[in-house]
Design an enzyme around this catalytic site. Structure first.
Site, mmCIF file in Angstrom:
data_model
loop_
_atom_site.group_PDB
_atom_site.id
_atom_site.type_symbol
_atom_site.label_atom_id
_atom_site.label_comp_id
_atom_site.label_asym_id
_atom_site.label_seq_id
_atom_site.Cartn_x
_atom_site.Cartn_y
_atom_site.Cartn_z
ATOM 1 N N GLU A 14 0.961 -1.222 0.059
ATOM 2 C CA GLU A 14 -0.056 0.057 -0.008
ATOM 3 C C GLU A 14 0.925 1.416 -0.074
ATOM 4 O O GLU A 14 1.736 1.331 0.705
ATOM 5 C CB GLU A 14 -0.860 -0.115 1.297
ATOM 6 N N GLU A 38 -2.487 11.114 3.595
ATOM 7 C CA GLU A 38 -3.452 10.982 4.711
ATOM 8 C C GLU A 38 -3.554 12.099 5.828
ATOM 9 O O GLU A 38 -2.426 12.596 5.920
ATOM 10 C CB GLU A 38 -3.159 9.564 5.545
#
Length: 568
Positions: free
Chosen positions: A448, A453
């Site tokens: 990932e 974020e």
């Protein structure tokens, strides 16, 4: 008079003394002879005729090559024939490189990276490397001074004319003392160490294999000359072990041993001849057994199976290959040819229900809006919402991905986003390995790549993080960036440049976090990013990291995207 900066020149004798102090042509034990001296050399530029390219390979410590005063520059040596290169020495004048890439090529077109740095120390750099080719090239991208780049000597050591070093162990039959096959490590057989898949591994059995000794061997199919072994360890590694070779899989000869194994990635230059190669562990690092993500044997001879080629590296900034500019009319949903909505409750103890594009709409001003709002979804089930006390999903939002419509390996990926931000919100722009759907492979074995974020409880901060089997969740490999102002105060461009050896993350052009593959593999675990990934955008509510909404949470909250672009 030219406006170009001029440097004072040392007298030739003084220059020779300085150079002699800088360069110490002492080779590491594994290094071959000097093979670059007086070989043909080409460069991007020379400051003037007095500082030409040939001066970097003439063996004269009083002469040097100097480039023009700009970035980038390069210097390339033709060794004349294929050679196994095991050491490079860069003897810099004061005008050194802070950032450079050292590469090798068989044909001068396709390059294998040997070393990359953004923190070059200058002086004399003695670099242990491993590669086979005819051409060695130094790409220089950031100067240490306002002048150009200047090298007293660019020396390459190795063995010219030898047969090319080849990966001999790929796809070969393996054997081991024991192997694990259970819910914690499914089918972790010896073959997993020879499949060139850094997310699969061999491990000894917890039933009878968490003992000493423990071993794994490979049959190369025919006698081979072994020159290098690479061990990529799981945390269950050997602190003491031997590497051995055998002609008959019964009588073994030692070619390497250690009692100070450090785990992670160990690249071992060795010398031995045999058909079989074995790692024989005699002391474990912890109470578990032995486990290897990869056991790679290189050399000549054997009966090698050619592995599938790796994807070609991109150039940066590259050519636009995919984009969504979000220029649809107001009120329309995402482009169905590019995005698939993910529906239902989220993961990571998130509290929202992702709808079928009810929360994803174009605003008519060139943006796509993913809206998180307080809205009950009857019949759904989420973790209990502390605000309402209900286990029915109390929030809705949007999550979109490009799987089945666009996936890719390597490139520059960027999006211009105005993030949502309040207690309990978790907007993200990220990528997931396509084998999650292609093969049903579980996370984090897919890999990932989190480009951005943000969690509302940290209003001024954004994160970029990698997740893989050896580092994931709270232990992911990443870095925060303090913006000095709320992340939601403006649109920002979040990007990553990704190739086979590094990833560099940036916000509005500020390159704040670089992942070097060699550093990652030797300090944290395998690099699992040489395969296709797809894009994901989502605006989550709650979850393990941001925590749930509270009394001060303000909803609805919009995550607004101006564009998403991919270059290769």
């Amino acid at each position: 008079m030219s406006g170009r900066l001029q440097r004072g020149r040392l007298p030739l004798l003084a220059a020779a003394l300085v150079a002699a102090a800088l360069i110490v042509p002492v080779q590491a034990a594994a290094a071959g002879p000097l093979i670059s001296q007086n070989r043909p050399v080409t460069v991007s530029s020379s400051e003037n005729i007095a500082f030409g390219a040939a001066s970097a390979v003439d063996g004269d410590l009083g002469t040097r090559w100097s480039s023009a005063f700009s970035d980038p520059q390069w210097i390339q040596i033709d060794l004349g024939s294929s050679a196994r290169v095991d050491q490079v020495v860069l003897a810099w004048e004061a005008a050194s490189a802070r950032a450079y890439t050292l590469s090798i090529s068989a044909d001068g077109t396709s390059w294998q990276e040997l070393r990359r740095t953004t923190t070059g120390p200058g002086g004399t750099e003695t670099l242990p490397v491993s590669g086979t080719g005819r051409y060695v090239r130094l790409d220089l991208t950031a100067r240490a001074t306002q002048y150009g780049y200047s090298l007293w000597e660019f020396q390459v050591f190795g063995t010219r004319g030898s047969a090319a070093e080849t990966l001999l162990s790929y796809g070969k039959t393996g054997a081991a003392s024991t192997f694990q096959d259970d819910g914690n490590c499914w089918q972790c057989s010896p073959a997993r160490a020879f499949d060139r898949d850094p997310a699969s591994r061999w491990a000894t059995s917890p039933v009878n294999g968490w003992v000493d000794p423990g071993w794994i061997s490979v049959d190369l199919g025919a006698t081979a000359q072994i020159s290098k072994v690479v061990l990529q360890w799981d945390p269950a590694f050997a602190t003491a072990y031997r590497l051995e070779v055998s002609d008959d899989n019964a009588n073994w000869r030692q070619i390497y041993s250690t009692t100070t194994g450090r785990g992670f990635k160990e690249t071992l230059m060795v010398s031995g001849t045999g058909r079989y190669v074995r790692m024989y562990g005699t002391a474990r690092s912890n109470g578990y057994g032995y486990s290897l993500w990869e056991f790679q044997v290189y050399g000549t001879g054997g009966a090698p199976i050619t592995p599938p080629p790796l994807p070609p590296n991109p150039s940066f900034p590259g050519r636009l290959v995919w984009a969504d500019e979000f220029n649809a009319p107001a009120g329309t949903g995402p482009d169905a040819s590019k995005w698939t909505p993910e529906t239902g409750p989220g993961v990571n103890n998130e509290l929202q229900y992702y709808t079928n594009n009810n929360n994803a709409r174009h605003d008519g001003n060139g943006n796509l809006v993913l809206q998180a709002r307080r809205e009950v979804t009857p019949g759904s089930a989420c973790p209990v919402d502390p605000v309402s006390g209900s286990g029915t999903c109390q929030y809705t939002s949007a999550r979109l991905n490009t799987y089945g419509k666009f996936k890719f390996t390597y490139g520059r990926v960027e999006a211009r986003i105005k993030v949502s931000s309040t207690q309990g919100l978790w907007p993200a722009f990220w990528m997931l390995g396509a084998d999650f759907f292609d093969q049903g492979r579980p996370w984090p074995y897919t890999g990932e790549i989190d480009i951005m974020e943000h969690v509302g409880k940290e209003p001024n901060r954004v994160y970029s993080t990698l997740h893989a089997p050896a580092y994931f969740g709270a232990g992911g490999y990443g870095s925060p960036l303090e913006l000095g102002q709320p992340a939601s105060s403006a649109f920002r461009t979040f990007a990553v440049e990704w190739d086979s050896s590094h990833m560099t993350f940036s916000v509005d052009g500020n390159r704040f976090f670089t992942v070097d593959r060699e550093v990652l593999e030797t300090t944290r675990g395998p690099w699992v990013y040489d395969h296709p990934f797809f894009l994901i955008i989502n605006n989550a509510v709650g979850g393990d990291w941001p925590g749930p909404p509270g009394a001060g949470t303000q909803l609805p909250q919009d995550m607004v995207l101006d564009y998403v672009r991919v270059y290769q």
